[in-house]
Design an enzyme around this catalytic site. Structure first.
Site, mmCIF file in Angstrom:
data_model
loop_
_atom_site.group_PDB
_atom_site.id
_atom_site.type_symbol
_atom_site.label_atom_id
_atom_site.label_comp_id
_atom_site.label_asym_id
_atom_site.label_seq_id
_atom_site.Cartn_x
_atom_site.Cartn_y
_atom_site.Cartn_z
ATOM 1 N N ARG A 204 3.208 16.748 -15.115
ATOM 2 C CA ARG A 204 2.411 17.305 -16.517
ATOM 3 C C ARG A 204 2.755 16.516 -17.754
ATOM 4 O O ARG A 204 2.059 16.862 -18.746
ATOM 5 C CB ARG A 204 2.971 18.706 -16.487
ATOM 6 C CG ARG A 204 2.282 19.445 -15.057
ATOM 7 C CD ARG A 204 2.521 20.918 -15.159
ATOM 8 N NE ARG A 204 2.160 21.630 -14.032
ATOM 9 C CZ ARG A 204 2.250 22.914 -13.820
ATOM 10 N NH1 ARG A 204 2.846 23.583 -14.629
ATOM 11 N NH2 ARG A 204 2.324 23.130 -12.759
ATOM 12 N N HIS B 6 0.873 -1.279 -0.155
ATOM 13 C CA HIS B 6 -0.164 0.141 -0.174
ATOM 14 C C HIS B 6 0.849 1.312 0.108
ATOM 15 O O HIS B 6 1.184 1.779 1.021
ATOM 16 C CB HIS B 6 -0.941 0.122 1.332
ATOM 17 C CG HIS B 6 -2.119 0.953 1.089
ATOM 18 N ND1 HIS B 6 -3.389 0.872 1.378
ATOM 19 C CD2 HIS B 6 -1.765 2.521 1.118
ATOM 20 C CE1 HIS B 6 -3.886 2.065 1.260
ATOM 21 N NE2 HIS B 6 -3.088 2.978 1.030
ATOM 22 N N HIS C 55 -9.670 1.585 -0.268
ATOM 23 C CA HIS C 55 -9.457 2.021 0.878
ATOM 24 C C HIS C 55 -10.935 1.760 1.643
ATOM 25 O O HIS C 55 -11.971 1.932 0.903
ATOM 26 C CB HIS C 55 -9.031 3.278 0.745
ATOM 27 C CG HIS C 55 -7.721 3.887 0.499
ATOM 28 N ND1 HIS C 55 -7.036 3.361 -0.982
ATOM 29 C CD2 HIS C 55 -6.790 4.304 0.944
ATOM 30 C CE1 HIS C 55 -5.947 3.589 -0.916
ATOM 31 N NE2 HIS C 55 -5.604 4.328 0.152
ATOM 32 N N ASP D 227 -6.546 3.122 -9.004
ATOM 33 C CA ASP D 227 -7.390 3.540 -7.964
ATOM 34 C C ASP D 227 -8.296 4.818 -8.573
ATOM 35 O O ASP D 227 -7.821 5.737 -9.267
ATOM 36 C CB ASP D 227 -6.947 3.695 -6.751
ATOM 37 C CG ASP D 227 -6.546 5.267 -6.632
ATOM 38 O OD1 ASP D 227 -5.774 5.902 -7.284
ATOM 39 O OD2 ASP D 227 -6.560 5.514 -5.265
ATOM 40 N N GLU E 203 -10.695 4.129 6.775
ATOM 41 C CA GLU E 203 -9.396 5.204 7.169
ATOM 42 C C GLU E 203 -10.240 6.228 7.849
ATOM 43 O O GLU E 203 -9.756 6.627 8.862
ATOM 44 C CB GLU E 203 -8.875 5.375 5.818
ATOM 45 C CG GLU E 203 -7.685 6.557 6.237
ATOM 46 C CD GLU E 203 -6.867 7.031 4.836
ATOM 47 O OE1 GLU E 203 -7.820 6.834 3.724
ATOM 48 O OE2 GLU E 203 -5.674 7.389 5.075
ATOM 49 N N HIS F 255 1.489 4.794 -2.344
ATOM 50 C CA HIS F 255 0.828 5.743 -3.681
ATOM 51 C C HIS F 255 1.924 6.119 -4.406
ATOM 52 O O HIS F 255 3.010 6.722 -3.717
ATOM 53 C CB HIS F 255 -0.207 6.880 -3.095
ATOM 54 C CG HIS F 255 -1.277 6.370 -2.398
ATOM 55 N ND1 HIS F 255 -2.507 6.304 -3.025
ATOM 56 C CD2 HIS F 255 -1.606 5.711 -1.012
ATOM 57 C CE1 HIS F 255 -3.538 5.804 -2.371
ATOM 58 N NE2 HIS F 255 -2.867 5.450 -1.199
ATOM 59 N N GLY G 59 -8.847 8.339 -1.649
ATOM 60 C CA GLY G 59 -9.573 9.679 -1.499
ATOM 61 C C GLY G 59 -10.554 9.816 -0.289
ATOM 62 O O GLY G 59 -10.394 9.025 0.507
#
Ligand SMILES: Nc1ncnc2c1ncn2[C@@H]1O[C@H](CCC(=O)c2cccc(C(=O)O)c2)[C@@H](O)[C@H]1O
Ligand SMILES: [Zn+2]
Length: 356
Positions: free
Chosen positions: A85, A30, A213, A152, A216, A32, A186
């Site tokens: 970007r 886990h 998720h 995700d 949390e 990101h 999120g």
């Protein structure tokens, strides 16, 4: 330098355990993609894109990465997303994240990527996939670390984001070779899990594993929803499961692992202090606990530190820490041969360490 001969035995033991953890072969389940951008990478990306409000000097960045609550964390997170970007930014970030994982002896990592955030900002989907795949292959060749992807849905961005994420994950012309799972991230407040069922159904039908998720920042019902509606095979965080003994029993009985990220929960103020973290309750209930880092530079941590935190909270010695590392191997989406190899590597390393 401290005099080792007079240092209290407990300090020496803690130092030994840290050294054991640092060289222990590990799996990270886990973490990101954007949340792993080190201060050096953030500085490099900010220099490429000087109109950004993200500070480049490490001290100011540490301050910038101090969060008042979960919503503030997401706001800051999105300002770092805004630094990515071009496909070359994506490639650089991914390759450097792998370098950092390799430094910590992470042999296998499932990296959570949010492709919607990049395609929505104008990066071409094909170029995005090529960038992450190119970095994945280079990282495996250069560092020996195997990367796999979890795509995700940023839940707060709604069903349009869900549709785009499942499209990118299941379209045969786009879907990257390294993709193994489908997630949901999120904020949870005001973002009920059941609405994402059709998207998870499609991802699961296409062979992806379900790893949302849940629990949390909201209560145990969100974890139940993730299990029932999204057919979760592992739960990201699951922190509030501790409030529901039936849920803990269910997770233990069905061997549904929790991806626990202790420092993250403190940094986003989901849990007040480390000593109040429910990891102990999870272990006591027989839940398969895995330890992970979530967004390490943003939370001032890394995976090795998370293992040290877990060892302290669970009162583990070297053997206990090795078992924790093997939990992550068991809970991973490696194939049986890959799992056996990494578990064996952990056992061999531990036996040598204890014999030395
Ligand atoms: N501890 C965490 N717990 C949960 N998630 C975490 C955690 N750490 C990192 N994330 C990531 O935060 C992203 C949030 C992105 C998001 O909400 C959003 C909303 C509206 C628009 C856009 C956009 O890009 O336009 C993005 C998630 O995709 C997830 O991958
Ligand atoms: Zn997360």
């Amino acid at each position: 330098m401290t005099d080792q001969s007079t240092a209290p035995a407990a300090d020496r033991a803690a130092r030994d355990l840290h050294a054991f953890i640092a060289a222990l072969p590990k799996a990270e389940l886990h973490v990101h993609h954007v949340g792993s951008a080190s201060p050096r990478i953030v500085a490099e990306l900010a220099a490429r894109h000087p109109d950004s409000k993200v500070p480049t000097d490490p001290e100011a960045l540490a301050d910038y990465f101090t969060f008042t609550d979960f919503a503030h964390f997401i706001e800051v997170y999105l300002s770092v997303v805004d630094l990515i970007r071009t496909p070359e930014d994506v490639r650089l970030l991914t390759y450097e994240v792998a370098r950092e994982l390799a430094r910590q002896q992470v042999r296998y990592a499932e990296l959570t990527v949010t492709p919607y955030s990049s395609t929505r900002r104008g990066i071409d989907a094909r170029a995005f996939m090529d960038a992450i795949e190119d970095a994945r292959k280079a990282a495996e060749a250069d560092f020996g670390t195997i990367l796999r992807w979890c795509f995700d849905i940023p839940g707060e961005a709604g069903l349009e984001a869900a549709e785009e994420t499942v499209r990118l994950a299941t379209d045969d012309r786009l879907r990257p070779e390294g993709l193994v799972s489908f997630g949901l991230g999120g904020p949870e407040i005001g973002v009920p899990r059941p609405q994402f069922k059709p998207y998870f159904d499609r991802a699961i039908a296409a062979g992806l594993r379900s790893v949302p998720h849940a629990g949390e920042t909201t209560g145990p019902q969100t974890v139940w929803d993730a299990l029932t509606h999204l057919r979760a095979e592992r739960i990201g965080h699951g922190t509030s499961s501790a409030q529901d003994p039936k849920l803990l029993a269910h997770l233990a009985e069905h061997r549904i692992p929790l991806e626990v990220c202790p420092t993250s929960n403190i940094a986003t103020r989901a849990v007040r202090t480390l000593d109040e973290h429910p990891i102990k309750e999870f272990a006591a209930a027989g839940v398969l606990v895995t330890v992970n880092s979530d967004d390490p530079p943003m939370f001032g941590t890394d995976l090795n530190n998370e293992y040290a935190v877990a060892a302290r909270l669970l009162d583990l010695d070297e053997r206990g820490v090795a078992e924790l590392a093997k939990n992550a191997v068991e809970a991973s989406f490696l194939d049986a041969a890959g799992k056996a190899r990494l578990a064996e590597e952990i056992d061999t390393y531990t036996a040598r360490w204890l014999a030395a």
